[in-house]
Design a protein around this motif. Structure first.
Motif, short mmCIF file in Angstrom:
data_model
loop_
_atom_site.label_atom_id
_atom_site.label_comp_id
_atom_site.label_asym_id
_atom_site.label_seq_id
_atom_site.Cartn_x
_atom_site.Cartn_y
_atom_site.Cartn_z
N SER A 27 0.83 -1.22 0.00
CA SER A 27 0.00 0.00 0.00
C SER A 27 0.86 1.25 0.00
O SER A 27 0.55 2.22 -0.71
CB SER A 27 -0.94 0.01 1.21
N ASN A 61 -5.93 2.02 3.43
CA ASN A 61 -5.69 0.58 3.41
C ASN A 61 -4.39 0.24 4.13
O ASN A 61 -4.35 -0.70 4.94
CB ASN A 61 -5.66 0.08 1.97
N ALA A 64 -4.05 -1.90 7.54
CA ALA A 64 -3.19 -3.09 7.52
C ALA A 64 -2.12 -3.00 8.60
O ALA A 64 -1.82 -3.99 9.27
CB ALA A 64 -2.57 -3.27 6.14
N TYR A 76 -8.75 -8.88 7.26
CA TYR A 76 -8.68 -7.57 6.60
C TYR A 76 -7.80 -7.63 5.35
O TYR A 76 -8.24 -7.26 4.26
CB TYR A 76 -8.19 -6.45 7.54
N THR A 77 -6.56 -8.08 5.51
CA THR A 77 -5.62 -8.02 4.38
C THR A 77 -5.90 -9.04 3.30
O THR A 77 -5.54 -8.83 2.14
CB THR A 77 -4.16 -8.17 4.86
N SER A 125 -9.85 -6.01 2.36
CA SER A 125 -9.18 -5.00 1.54
C SER A 125 -9.41 -5.26 0.05
O SER A 125 -9.56 -4.32 -0.73
CB SER A 125 -7.68 -4.94 1.85
N TYR A 126 -9.50 -6.53 -0.34
CA TYR A 126 -9.79 -6.85 -1.75
C TYR A 126 -11.23 -6.48 -2.10
O TYR A 126 -11.51 -6.00 -3.21
CB TYR A 126 -9.54 -8.33 -2.04
N ALA A 163 -12.93 -4.06 -0.65
CA ALA A 163 -12.93 -2.59 -0.72
C ALA A 163 -12.36 -2.11 -2.05
O ALA A 163 -12.89 -1.18 -2.68
CB ALA A 163 -12.14 -2.00 0.45
N MET A 164 -11.28 -2.75 -2.50
CA MET A 164 -10.68 -2.39 -3.78
C MET A 164 -11.65 -2.65 -4.93
O MET A 164 -11.80 -1.82 -5.83
CB MET A 164 -9.38 -3.18 -3.97
#
Length: 185
Positions: free
Chosen positions: A86, A137, A141, A156-157, A161-162, A164-165
């Motif tokens: 990130s 992000n 993280a 989360y990671t 996060s994927y 959200a992306m």
């Protein structure tokens, strides 16, 4: 259409599954051995012949984080890889705002070299949004790596996060269609 090279496919799969593999292996495998996974990611990244020079830092970041994990048999450096990614993407996108064209404009010009002025302004704004995403992000993280359980960090990671992306991609695409219609009406 040419098939992607095996190192590229393996590298992409390792990166996508990395947080989940760390979570699954935690308590079962020593961090020192898990560091070899990060070395494999680095090797896959660095051996990809068609990889853009601007993205080689991902492989180098993996190697730098694998070293203390190997030496001290520590898990924390392994959990910092998503933070490094990130931070690197934030630097890459942020630098393109200082030294135009913006990153999103560069990508857009691959399909449409003659972008109109409104599209250039739009791509700059989208690059700024991605910078905000990478900052948030990376911060989340980092917080989960330092203060949350392995399960929360992996969730989360490796998942959230994927998602959200993906949501950001979808929302941006819908906004892009709206902007395009407004300027072509």
């Amino acid at each position: 259409m040419k098939r992607p090279a095996l190192p590229s496919v393996v590298g992409a799969l390792l990166i996508l599954l990395y947080p989940l593999l760390i979570w699954f292996a935690h308590g079962r495998v020593e961090p020192r051995l898990l560091a070899l996974l990060l070395v494999a990611i680095a090797a896959a990244r660095l051996l990809t012949t068609r990889m853009d020079r601007k993205l080689r830092w991902m492989g180098l970041a993996a190697l730098v984080l694998a070293m203390p994990a190997l030496y001290w048999n520590a898990l924390l450096p392994l959990k910092l890889y998503p933070v490094a990614i990130s931070a690197g993407m934030l630097a890459l996108f942020g630098y393109s705002l200082v030294k135009p064209p913006s990153m999103i404009e560069r990508m857009a010009r691959l399909t449409d070299p003659g972008l109109p002025a409104y599209a250039i302004a739009y791509t700059r704004r989208v690059t700024q949004v991605w910078c905000l995403f990478f900052a948030l992000n990376g911060s989340i993280a980092l917080a989960t790596a330092l203060w949350a359980s392995q399960a929360v960090w992996s969730l989360y990671t490796g998942v959230l996060s994927y998602i959200a992306m993906g949501l950001l991609f979808c929302v941006e695409y819908m906004v892009r269609l709206h902007v395009r219609r407004r300027h072509h009406a």
